[in-house]
Scaffold this active site. Structure first.
Site, mmCIF file in Angstrom:
data_model
loop_
_atom_site.group_PDB
_atom_site.id
_atom_site.type_symbol
_atom_site.label_atom_id
_atom_site.label_comp_id
_atom_site.label_asym_id
_atom_site.label_seq_id
_atom_site.Cartn_x
_atom_site.Cartn_y
_atom_site.Cartn_z
ATOM 1 N N CYS A 104 0.616 -1.433 0.240
ATOM 2 C CA CYS A 104 -0.037 -0.012 -0.351
ATOM 3 C C CYS A 104 0.774 1.359 0.494
ATOM 4 O O CYS A 104 2.305 1.032 0.249
ATOM 5 C CB CYS A 104 -1.289 -0.241 1.044
ATOM 6 S SG CYS A 104 -1.793 -1.640 1.539
ATOM 7 N N ASP A 124 -3.106 -9.230 7.477
ATOM 8 C CA ASP A 124 -1.990 -8.976 8.272
ATOM 9 C C ASP A 124 -1.421 -8.116 9.704
ATOM 10 O O ASP A 124 -1.021 -8.197 10.392
ATOM 11 C CB ASP A 124 -0.884 -9.823 7.719
ATOM 12 C CG ASP A 124 -0.605 -8.669 6.639
ATOM 13 O OD1 ASP A 124 -1.356 -8.853 5.694
ATOM 14 O OD2 ASP A 124 0.367 -7.921 6.288
ATOM 15 N N ASN A 183 1.657 -0.324 5.633
ATOM 16 C CA ASN A 183 1.602 -0.712 4.135
ATOM 17 C C ASN A 183 2.920 -2.183 4.184
ATOM 18 O O ASN A 183 4.079 -2.393 5.285
ATOM 19 C CB ASN A 183 3.222 0.515 3.375
ATOM 20 C CG ASN A 183 3.987 -0.551 2.104
ATOM 21 O OD1 ASN A 183 3.072 -0.739 1.143
ATOM 22 N ND2 ASN A 183 4.881 0.557 2.199
ATOM 23 N N GLY A 184 3.012 -3.386 3.627
ATOM 24 C CA GLY A 184 3.097 -4.488 3.560
ATOM 25 C C GLY A 184 2.992 -5.426 4.557
ATOM 26 O O GLY A 184 1.730 -5.610 4.079
ATOM 27 N N ARG A 187 -4.668 1.414 -0.332
ATOM 28 C CA ARG A 187 -4.925 0.018 -0.912
ATOM 29 C C ARG A 187 -4.553 -0.718 -2.028
ATOM 30 O O ARG A 187 -4.920 -0.286 -2.909
ATOM 31 C CB ARG A 187 -6.218 -1.075 -0.319
ATOM 32 C CG ARG A 187 -6.008 -2.375 0.550
ATOM 33 C CD ARG A 187 -6.832 -2.692 1.395
ATOM 34 N NE ARG A 187 -6.722 -4.065 1.430
ATOM 35 C CZ ARG A 187 -7.341 -5.341 1.664
ATOM 36 N NH1 ARG A 187 -9.170 -4.715 0.998
ATOM 37 N NH2 ARG A 187 -7.531 -6.296 1.725
#
Length: 497
Positions: free
Chosen positions: A2, A93, A70-71, A45
């Site tokens: 993201c 997650d 982000n990630g 996103r």
């Protein structure tokens, strides 16, 4: 994967929406913003895990705290099991990071294994910004008075903020109470040698990392250069897909006669992947050059040369998958660079490997992130999984240094005997920008646009000075794109141009 924008402290939220809009390429699937506790969080996103339900900002059930991230956090399933008594609203997650910070504080991020940049804010005024230990995912910040702004890329910041922008340090978090605090090192400080047989250990730890990073609710492919590192990742990923009854997709790029394309084709045939080749020529490379320099937000020649073919590669790959694995990090962990042969003292070489891993976030990882996210594609790096780094950095140095006449990374090659044809397993290394043909296409032609007089007049505009005419040509594009960013504060450049 993201793009995020956030603000701590007072400021006009109307100025933040345009920052988020500049990151639409990082997250074209969804967007979300919120004001909370006097702060502002914004998110673009790219939907990969919990595609339907993982809208951000993520929130606690009572909305008392929220997070944009982000990630990926690869061990999120394990962490969910220790969050007893907590109600998680999605399968995302990143939501485990929200609960860990809220329950145990930001030091709890040390329990995560992943690549991430995130910002947490709560109604009670708490605020946390953090970045993964290696700096795989980007995060920048800038302070003006009592206000701090955060964003995933340099060009997201308004011109009047750019002069204050710096990279957020990897492995650290920031809160207004503590300032910058380290929660994890890029090199885990574990003592003692690796246990057991090194060959089996190398094989097991990399297989586990690739399997872990195949997670998601969308297809995962592999960038396949035909070199050792990406070929091993592809071979492991192909077996993983076969066990799921699927076929791995692989992607290679180069000029018509580039050795990378030919080698990658043979690897793909051996592992049975659905292979895609992207061929480019000099005209296409030169036309793409300004876009590529702006995309990677760097003017280092080595990065630019490798980014041009990577840009074409990512553009085509994004038409087929949303996630791709790459071979980044193997040379830094296993002494794969030619100059490392000349370092004969074990401690000196170990220190140099640590230095190169610590510097990746502003060099190869920056290039890998930007060229992929320019096309809304997530890049994952199994060699830089924390468990792989931990294992590799405890490996005795003598197992990394090639003897006279031997090839680099012999341990990895021997560990995966039988996974690839021997001539490919023991193929002589070439830098990606060279093997894909980019050096021959770009360097001389670009340098011709800079006269001797111009080079001498302009090279001292930055510190350290511009080293070649080629670098000056790239710098001109970079400066026009980011006129107020200080390269000395924001960029790292390779030792040679």
């Amino acid at each position: 994967m993201c793009g995020i924008v956030a603000q701590y402290g007072p400021g006009d939220p109307a100025e933040l929406e345009p920052m988020l809009d500049r990151l639409v390429h990082r997250g074209p699937d969804d967007a979300g913003t919120v004001e909370v506790g006097g702060h502002w969080l914004g998110h673009r996103r790219l939907s990969i895990v919990d595609v339907e339900g993982g809208h951000q900002p993520l929130r606690l059930p009572d909305s008392s705290a929220l997070l944009v991230g982000n990630g990926e956090i690869y061990n999120h399933a394990t962490l969910r099991r220790v969050l007893t008594g907590r109600t998680l609203l999605t399968r995302s997650d990143n939501e485990v990071a929200l609960h860990l910070i809220d329950r145990d504080g930001p030091d709890a991020l040390a329990r995560t294994n992943g690549m991430f940049a995130l910002v947490f804010a709560a109604q009670d005024g708490r605020f946390v910004a953090a970045r993964d230990p290696v700096g795989i995912k980007p995060l920048y910040w800038a302070r003006r008075g009592a206000t701090i702004r955060f964003a995933s890329e340099l060009h997201a910041f308004d011109p009047d903020w750019q002069g204050a922008v710096e990279p957020f340090p990897p492995g650290c978090y920031w809160t207004p109470e503590t300032g910058v605090r380290r929660f994890a090192d890029s090199i885990p400080r574990v003592t003692g040698p690796v246990p057991g047989d090194p060959l089996r250990g190398a094989r097991d730890v990399l297989i586990d990392a690739v399997d872990r990073q195949m997670m998601g609710d969308v297809p995962v492919g592999v960038f396949l250069s035909g070199g050792l590192d990406s070929s091993l990742v592809a071979a492991i990923a192909a077996r993983h897909c076969a066990e799921q009854g699927e076929t791995l997709q692989t992607f290679a790029v180069g000029t018509v006669d580039s050795p990378d394309v030919a080698a990658a084709r043979r690897v793909a045939e051996h592992i049975g992947s659905d292979h895609h080749e992207i061929v480019y020529d000099a005209r296409q490379a030169l036309e793409a050059l300004p876009v590529v320099v702006r995309t990677i937000e760097s003017f280092d020649p080595a990065l630019v040369r490798s980014a041009v073919p990577n840009y074409f590669l990512a553009r085509e790959t994004a038409r087929h998958v949303k996630v791709v694995l790459t071979g980044e990090g193997a040379d830094e962990l296993f002494a794969g660079y030619e100059y490392m042969r000349d370092i004969h003292d074990a401690q000196t070489l170990h220190d140099e490997l640590e230095r190169t891993v610590d510097g990746l976030h502003n060099l190869n990882l920056q290039r890998a992130d930007r060229v992929t996210m320019a096309h809304s594609l997530e890049a994952r790096v199994p060699f830089l999984d924390l468990e792989v780094i931990d294992w590799a950095m405890r490996l005795p140095i003598e197992l990394k240094v090639p003897a006279e006449g031997e090839m680099e990374k012999a341990l990895l090659r021997e560990a995966f005997t039988g996974w690839l044809p021997d001539d490919l397993l023991w193929r002589v290394k070439s830098q990606f920008g060279d093997g894909s043909g980019a050096r021959g296409v770009l360097s001389e032609v670009v340098s011709e646009d800079v006269t001797d007089a111009e080079f001498e007049a302009e090279r001292y505009e930055v510190t350290p000075p511009i080293r070649t005419k080629e670098e000056l040509a790239y710098y001109r594009v970079w400066r026009a794109w980011l006129p107020d960013v200080d390269p000395a504060r924001t960029l790292t450049r390779f030792a040679t141009a």
